[in-house]
Enzyme design. Structure first.
Site, PDB file in Angstrom:
ATOM      1  N   GLY A 230       0.799  -1.228   0.000  1.00 29.48           N
ATOM      2  CA  GLY A 230       0.000   0.000   0.000  1.00 29.48           C
ATOM      3  C   GLY A 230       0.829   1.274   0.000  1.00 29.48           C
ATOM      4  O   GLY A 230       0.285   2.370   0.085  1.00 29.48           O
TER       5      GLY A 230
ATOM      6  N   ASP B 286      -6.107  -0.936 -16.668  1.00 30.83           N
ATOM      7  CA  ASP B 286      -6.403  -0.316 -15.371  1.00 30.83           C
ATOM      8  C   ASP B 286      -5.733   1.049 -15.240  1.00 30.83           C
ATOM      9  O   ASP B 286      -6.023   1.793 -14.302  1.00 30.83           O
ATOM     10  CB  ASP B 286      -5.971  -1.221 -14.213  1.00 30.83           C
TER      11      ASP B 286
HETATM   12  P1  AMP Z   1       0.363  -0.543 -11.775  1.00 31.60           P
HETATM   13  O1  AMP Z   1       0.789  -1.490 -12.849  1.00 31.60           O
HETATM   14  O2  AMP Z   1       1.482   0.203 -11.144  1.00 31.60           O
HETATM   15  O3  AMP Z   1      -0.741   0.350 -12.236  1.00 31.60           O
HETATM   16  O4  AMP Z   1      -0.196  -1.454 -10.592  1.00 31.60           O
HETATM   17  C1  AMP Z   1      -1.357  -2.229 -10.722  1.00 31.60           C
HETATM   18  C2  AMP Z   1      -2.145  -2.182  -9.437  1.00 31.60           C
HETATM   19  O5  AMP Z   1      -1.403  -2.803  -8.397  1.00 31.60           O
HETATM   20  C3  AMP Z   1      -2.408  -0.774  -8.955  1.00 31.60           C
HETATM   21  O6  AMP Z   1      -3.597  -0.282  -9.420  1.00 31.60           O
HETATM   22  C4  AMP Z   1      -2.436  -0.897  -7.478  1.00 31.60           C
HETATM   23  O7  AMP Z   1      -3.754  -1.084  -7.029  1.00 31.60           O
HETATM   24  C5  AMP Z   1      -1.652  -2.145  -7.196  1.00 31.60           C
HETATM   25  N1  AMP Z   1      -0.379  -1.801  -6.540  1.00 31.60           N
HETATM   26  C6  AMP Z   1       0.773  -1.380  -7.090  1.00 31.60           C
HETATM   27  N2  AMP Z   1       1.711  -1.200  -6.149  1.00 31.60           N
HETATM   28  C7  AMP Z   1       1.133  -1.486  -4.971  1.00 31.60           C
HETATM   29  C8  AMP Z   1       1.567  -1.507  -3.611  1.00 31.60           C
HETATM   30  N3  AMP Z   1       2.800  -1.173  -3.266  1.00 31.60           N
HETATM   31  N4  AMP Z   1       0.663  -1.878  -2.670  1.00 31.60           N
HETATM   32  C9  AMP Z   1      -0.594  -2.230  -2.989  1.00 31.60           C
HETATM   33  N5  AMP Z   1      -1.046  -2.249  -4.236  1.00 31.60           N
HETATM   34  C10 AMP Z   1      -0.214  -1.886  -5.215  1.00 31.60           C
HETATM   35 MG    MG Z   2      -2.020   1.730 -11.977  1.00 26.29          MG
END
Ligand code: AMP
Ligand code: MG
Length: 484
Positions: free
Chosen positions: A121, A247
């Site tokens: 998080g 996403d």
């Molecule tokens: P991203 O590819 O960076 O968009 O990540 C995909 C999803 O993973 C994001 O929408 C977040 O909800 C989740 N996410 C990324 N990093 C974290 C983290 N450190 N803790 C919790 N969820 C994460």
């Molecule tokens: Mg994202």
């Protein structure tokens, strides 16, 4: 820490706060333990009516230590072309809307949510500062984007590839709704919530759709159009998003989720910003096609509500022409051409191929062309060391001059228009890196200066001219990854 009533009473619940457990949950932040101010965007704060807030109070709220309980929403998505199921909000807490109801304010990195999966998080200072500066740079360029209101830092250790420290960005947008929200509701069995989501989009963001025969199809059409325009805008400034998973695609056509993004230094169409993207799915020249692919994924999720497959295909088919027209008109502006002529596309294509072959810096080239020196003295192109090469610059320049001669405007007026279309400054990866290194020592002076310069990137800012130069050699070794 005490909290004055003002900020506590500032936020209105997000428009989707009562949509039920399939979409939304209310959950506390895990605030930063010892929050310190990094940057405060006073310009944006003023727009939101937040400028009068005492620093101490804003610190409490924007570090996740405020008294109110924020909201998180559920979204799914396709990552690198594969269905990945539920993905978020893994580390974003929505504090609410501003009193005018036009903007949502969200904290990124304020701890775990019910949708965090294996994540902690948190967000590290490095990626938070990149998001802050990246989104403000895009806003400065006039490209649709989420904004950054504040950055707070902490000594809280966070494990990534190395040990770093935690930070939070408070970000702002009319809505953070993503393609992935539609995918979640469509494929995880929430048709009623999906209808509500579309109703919200129509009421607040696409009101013209209400009067169309098929309002949901009209929303799809509008999103397709905005996405096509956004991709043209990215390409025209050399912006590479790095992770165009569904996403990370905004239903409002905003640039969203700044991870391993980069602005091109030298022009390389196959440039890959994200070093985890070995196949180059999200390389610079793939972005427009991926935009179309993502729209098709959205169309397929919306087919749950649109009983008109042919209509969906027709609407998706409009992406390509919208994108091409938009890109061509952006390049015409960059080159100082007002009236469209049939030879333009081929002149642009031959220019880009020259830039590629000669490894020319993308931003610098167009800015150089915008100085009226070129029109007056074409040989200067060859003289500039970085534009040299065994190529036919002279030929292109004379074709360019002939083309410009068909414009009605004077050289001076044209040059002025070109300077307004070709930024002198972009957030080069190495500049962000230098600002990060300073910030990691607790010094945000460079970050603040960058923010100021990038707010009006077309202006000369002579005291910062060094930031408009091509990057130093060490910049070539910098890599960007998803681990943020
Ligand atoms: P991203 O590819 O960076 O968009 O990540 C995909 C999803 O993973 C994001 O929408 C977040 O909800 C989740 N996410 C990324 N990093 C974290 C983290 N450190 N803790 C919790 N969820 C994460
Ligand atoms: Mg994202």
């Amino acid at each position: 820490m005490s909290t004055s009533p003002f900020l506590r009473d500032f936020f209105r619940p997000p428009l989707w706060h009562d949509w039920g457990a399939g979409f939304v949950c209310q959950t506390r932040c895990e605030g930063l333990p010892d929050p310190r101010w990094g940057i405060w965007n006073s310009t944006l704060a003023q727009e939101l009516g937040l400028s009068e807030i005492p620093t101490q109070e804003a610190n409490v709220h924007f570090s996740g230590n405020g008294p109110q309980v924020p909201w998180c929403s559920a979204y799914a998505g396709h990552q690198f072309g594969q269905w990945a199921g539920l993905l978020g909000d893994g580390r974003a807490h929505t504090l609410g809307r501003d009193p005018a109801g036009n903007q949502e304010i969200q904290l990124k990195g304020a701890g775990m949510t019910p949708y965090s999966r294996r994540g902690d998080g948190r967000a590290v200072l490095r990626s938070s500062l990149r998001e802050y500066l990246g989104s403000e740079a895009m806003a400065g360029l006039g490209i649709p984007t989420t904004r950054a209101l504040a950055l707070l830092t902490s000594s809280l250790p966070v494990r990534r590839e190395t040990r770093e420290t935690a930070a939070i960005v408070a970000r702002v947008a009319p809505s953070f709704l993503r393609f992935g929200h539609v995918e979640h509701l469509a494929w995880h069995g929430f048709p009623a919530e999906l209808k509500r989501l579309l109703d919200l989009l129509i009421t607040f963001h696409y009101p013209a759709a209400r009067h169309q025969p098929n309002p949901v199809l009209s929303v799809l059409e509008a999103v397709v159009e905005r996405t096509a325009h956004l991709m043209a805008a990215w390409q025209s400034v050399g912006f590479c998003h790095g992770v165009m998973n569904t996403d990370n695609m905004s239903l409002l056509g905003l640039t969203l989720d700044y991870g391993p993004f980069a602005f091109l230094d030298r022009y390389d169409p196959q440039f890959i910003g994200n070093h985890s993207d070995q196949e180059g799915r999200y390389a610079y020249d793939q972005q427009p096609g991926i935009g179309a692919w993502n729209c098709a994924v959205l169309g397929s999720a919306l087919s749950v509500l649109i009983d008109d497959e042919e209509g969906i295909q027709t609407v998706l088919g409009r992406y390509e022409p919208k994108f091409s027209t938009s890109l061509l008109s952006r390049f015409r502006r960059k080159l100082g051409w007002r009236k469209p002529l049939p030879e333009d596309p081929s002149l642009i294509e031959s220019l880009l191929s020259l830039l590629h072959r000669n490894q020319v810096d993308f931003t610098r080239f167009f800015r150089f062309l915008a100085q009226d020196a070129v029109q007056a003295e074409p040989a200067r192109l060859e003289d500039e060391a970085e534009f040299q090469g065994p190529s036919s610059w002279t030929e292109w320049v004379s074709a360019y001059r002939e083309r410009c001669a068909q414009e009605e405007s004077s050289t001076g007026v044209r040059a002025q228009g070109m300077r307004a279309a070709n930024p002198k400054y972009v957030l080069r990866t190495y500049l962000a890196e230098l600002a990060i290194r300073q910030a990691q020592q607790g010094d945000f002076a460079m970050a603040r200066d960058l923010e100021t310069v990038l707010r009006t990137p077309w202006d000369e800012h002579p005291e910062f001219s060094a930031w408009a130069l091509a990057p130093p050699d060490w910049a070539g070794a910098l890599t960007l990854s998803c681990s943020s």
